[in-house]
Design a protein around this motif. Structure first.
Motif, PDB file in Angstrom:
ATOM      1  N   LEU A 129       0.818  -1.208   0.000  1.00 53.41           N
ATOM      2  CA  LEU A 129       0.000   0.000   0.000  1.00 53.41           C
ATOM      3  C   LEU A 129       0.855   1.263   0.000  1.00 53.41           C
ATOM      4  O   LEU A 129       0.388   2.339  -0.384  1.00 53.41           O
ATOM      5  CB  LEU A 129      -0.918   0.005   1.227  1.00 53.41           C
ATOM      6  N   ARG A 130       2.104   1.117   0.426  1.00 53.04           N
ATOM      7  CA  ARG A 130       2.961   2.301   0.562  1.00 53.04           C
ATOM      8  C   ARG A 130       4.237   2.239  -0.266  1.00 53.04           C
ATOM      9  O   ARG A 130       4.935   3.238  -0.400  1.00 53.04           O
ATOM     10  CB  ARG A 130       3.339   2.485   2.050  1.00 53.04           C
ATOM     11  N   GLU A 131       4.556   1.074  -0.805  1.00 50.97           N
ATOM     12  CA  GLU A 131       5.780   0.926  -1.580  1.00 50.97           C
ATOM     13  C   GLU A 131       5.457   0.293  -2.933  1.00 50.97           C
ATOM     14  O   GLU A 131       4.482  -0.462  -3.052  1.00 50.97           O
ATOM     15  CB  GLU A 131       6.778   0.057  -0.808  1.00 50.97           C
ATOM     16  N   PRO A 132       6.275   0.572  -3.943  1.00 52.02           N
ATOM     17  CA  PRO A 132       6.012   0.019  -5.281  1.00 52.02           C
ATOM     18  C   PRO A 132       6.034  -1.509  -5.266  1.00 52.02           C
ATOM     19  O   PRO A 132       6.872  -2.122  -4.606  1.00 52.02           O
ATOM     20  CB  PRO A 132       7.162   0.576  -6.127  1.00 52.02           C
ATOM     21  N   MET A 133       5.118  -2.103  -6.007  1.00 52.07           N
ATOM     22  CA  MET A 133       5.029  -3.560  -6.094  1.00 52.07           C
ATOM     23  C   MET A 133       4.729  -3.923  -7.548  1.00 52.07           C
ATOM     24  O   MET A 133       3.749  -3.431  -8.114  1.00 52.07           O
ATOM     25  CB  MET A 133       3.935  -4.079  -5.169  1.00 52.07           C
ATOM     26  N   GLU A 134       5.564  -4.742  -8.156  1.00 46.48           N
ATOM     27  CA  GLU A 134       5.463  -5.043  -9.584  1.00 46.48           C
ATOM     28  C   GLU A 134       4.904  -6.447  -9.817  1.00 46.48           C
ATOM     29  O   GLU A 134       5.497  -7.438  -9.382  1.00 46.48           O
ATOM     30  CB  GLU A 134       6.856  -4.951 -10.215  1.00 46.48           C
ATOM     31  N   THR A 135       3.757  -6.514 -10.500  1.00 45.28           N
ATOM     32  CA  THR A 135       3.218  -7.829 -10.859  1.00 45.28           C
ATOM     33  C   THR A 135       3.180  -8.029 -12.375  1.00 45.28           C
ATOM     34  O   THR A 135       2.615  -9.016 -12.846  1.00 45.28           O
ATOM     35  CB  THR A 135       1.795  -8.021 -10.281  1.00 45.28           C
ATOM     36  N   ASN A 456      -4.302  -7.881  -6.178  1.00 51.93           N
ATOM     37  CA  ASN A 456      -4.008  -7.225  -4.902  1.00 51.93           C
ATOM     38  C   ASN A 456      -3.547  -8.230  -3.853  1.00 51.93           C
ATOM     39  O   ASN A 456      -2.643  -7.948  -3.054  1.00 51.93           O
ATOM     40  CB  ASN A 456      -5.239  -6.462  -4.407  1.00 51.93           C
ATOM     41  N   GLU A 457      -4.151  -9.418  -3.861  1.00 54.48           N
ATOM     42  CA  GLU A 457      -3.726 -10.456  -2.920  1.00 54.48           C
ATOM     43  C   GLU A 457      -2.313 -10.943  -3.238  1.00 54.48           C
ATOM     44  O   GLU A 457      -1.522 -11.227  -2.319  1.00 54.48           O
ATOM     45  CB  GLU A 457      -4.706 -11.633  -2.957  1.00 54.48           C
ATOM     46  N   ILE A 458      -1.998 -11.040  -4.531  1.00 59.34           N
ATOM     47  CA  ILE A 458      -0.638 -11.429  -4.926  1.00 59.34           C
ATOM     48  C   ILE A 458       0.371 -10.425  -4.386  1.00 59.34           C
ATOM     49  O   ILE A 458       1.429 -10.789  -3.842  1.00 59.34           O
ATOM     50  CB  ILE A 458      -0.532 -11.535  -6.459  1.00 59.34           C
TER      51      ILE A 458
END
Length: 500
Positions: A129-135, A456-458
């Motif tokens: 929610l606060r840091e970049p996350m790449e899927t 989002n769960e991933i």
């Protein structure tokens, strides 16, 4: 002839609640419910009930319940009621038993015996929610190392690749096996989500060419609907060798499902059965497969990646190695729990191996041979939720395909009677009065909601592992632990037992 086969389900009607509105009569395509005007009662032919829940869902007074009909046979651990009833059916019909959707047997589900690791102190978790996350994932051939030209500049030209916003695609389901409205929902959802959907072996309806950038076009043994414009319409081409529900078996779309639109799309006469041969009659070796791959690349000016779909069977790792060396850009492996519109029951329930074991051994074989970067691995065959996806990526997949989950999201109740063409939810049917029951606008939104939630769960699960990009999880089996598995299973999966 007297039938010994008992009905599978009981229809329970609360006559104190029933207002004789006849909604159940009008909504049941199987004609289970019938209104007796003379006695002002609704009677049921339970033998026709497939437990689709349409009458239950639409009854305004909730007066109907469906429950399993347990006809007691003399107790016998070997000759169960299922075995006896199947013999009764074949003794009456003289035909093969057909079943829809995936293998329902109680074989081990390895996803449920694998747990994920999580970060604690020394490798802190990441908050998506606060840091970049790449899927995002890239599907296709990748270089083993950085290359530079004679001037020392980095070579950036790559083989044709496809970028997915999440590691999920919709599996192949042909127009004919599912309705036009279902296809529209899949295509629109793929476009909205930035992923791909697959035409299956039934060609591409003229109305859906506009979704080409999100479409995989399939070339199967029957070559239904295959022509140059079709090949160039999609962003990738898939050669279907086999599928998990019926390895080594061809396809069959009954003529009753081949109306004017399906006829034009598949390029076959109206009302004719569409029968796919078991083998491709131009593929009898890896060399033959390589020739077809090169022919498809040539016909599309080498701009589209070529996928090859196979069933998960014994020696699948050697088969995958041959496919990688034949020039394919991605291999799709379909496990024995994969769904289908219709398959011989004995084949569905007894042929093939679990996708978890197939995926792990293929990834390891390609790594051992030093050709893992030559090809992407896509796994399919009963991917049920986001945790299954994360575990698949850690076992070595680049992405997964879903079909049954997508149909369930649209409203499928898994009554497993797709082959009849009487889908009460408008999905696995071509009957106009049934097709219109599936609103493509609503079905599309439900698909978008499902995969948005999964994505989002991933991210949450990745963050819990201290990983901020899904590519960093691919093949990282240290993030997996087994429970209740024997040593051989752990060895094939390439993971340790929990607590080790």
């Amino acid at each position: 002839m007297l039938s010994f086969v008992s009905s599978q389900f009981e229809v329970l009607r609360d006559n104190n609640k029933c207002i004789k509105c006849q909604v159940c009569v009008k909504q049941c395509a199987n004609e289970v419910h019938k209104y007796d005007k003379e006695d002002n009662v609704i009677i049921c032919d339970e033998a026709k009930c497939v437990c689709c829940h349409r009458c239950v869902a639409l009854c305004p007074t909730k007066a109907i319940k469906i429950r399993k009909n347990i006809l007691e046979f003399k107790e016998n651990a070997n000759w169960t009621a299922t075995c006896i009833n199947e013999i009764y059916k074949q003794a009456e019909s003289g035909g093969m038993l057909l079943s829809s959707m995936g293998n329902p047997k109680t074989f081990p589900i390895y996803w449920d015996k694998i747990l994920l690791n999580a970060s604690q102190v020394t490798n802190p978790s990441i908050d998506p929610l606060r840091e970049p996350m790449e899927t995002k994932v890239i599907i296709g051939r990748k270089p083993d190392k950085l290359e530079y030209d004679k001037k020392g500049k980095l070579v950036t030209k790559m083989p044709p690749n496809i970028e997915l916003n999440m590691p999920i695609m919709f599996s192949a389901m042909s127009y004919g096996s599912i309705s036009k409205n279902a296809h529209e929902a899949l295509a629109r959802a793929a476009q909205k989500l930035g992923i791909l959907y697959n035409t299956g072996e039934g060609g591409l309806h003229k109305d859906f060419y506009k979704y080409g950038k999100n479409t995989i076009v399939q070339v199967a043994s029957g070559r239904f609907g295959v022509h140059l414009d079709y090949l160039n319409a999609g962003v990738a081409i898939e050669i279907k060798i086999g599928q998990g529900a019926k390895p080594g078996i061809g396809g069959h779309l009954p003529g009753i499902k081949v109306g004017e639109d399906v006829s034009a799309t598949r390029m076959i006469p109206i009302g004719s059965d569409a029968i796919s041969p078991a083998p491709h009659h131009d593929i009898y070796s890896i060399e033959d497969l390589r020739q077809l791959i090169l022919s498809l690349k040539e016909s599309t000016n080498y701009t589209k990646p070529i996928f090859v779909k196979i069933a998960a069977v014994h020696n699948v790792s050697a088969i995958a190695s041959g496919i990688a060396r034949a020039g394919a850009d991605a291999i799709v492996i379909d496990g024995f729990r994969g769904g289908t519109g219709a398959a011989p029951t004995r084949v569905r329930d007894n042929v093939g191996i679990p996708i978890e074991l197939a995926l792990a051994c293929v990834d390891q074989r390609l790594r051992d041979e030093g050709i893992r970067n030559n090809i992407s691995i896509i796994c399919a065959g009963s991917i049920r939720n986001s945790a299954d996806i994360v575990k698949a990526i850690a076992l070595g997949a680049d992405a997964v395909c879903i079909a049954s989950a997508a149909l369930i999201a649209m409203g499928c109740h898994m009554c497993r009677s797709c082959s009849t063409g009487k889908c009460n939810w408008g999905i696995a049917t071509q009957k106009e009065d049934l097709v219109k029951r599936l609103n493509p606008d609503i079905a599309y939104q439900r698909l978008v909601n499902l995969l948005t939630a999964w994505n989002n769960e991933i991210k949450e699960m990745l963050g819990g592992m201290g990983i901020n990009a899904i590519d960093s999880l691919r093949g990282n089996r240290l993030m997996l632990m087994g429970v209740g598995l024997n040593l051989k299973e752990l060895e094939i999966l390439g993971i340790k037992h929990a607590g080790e």
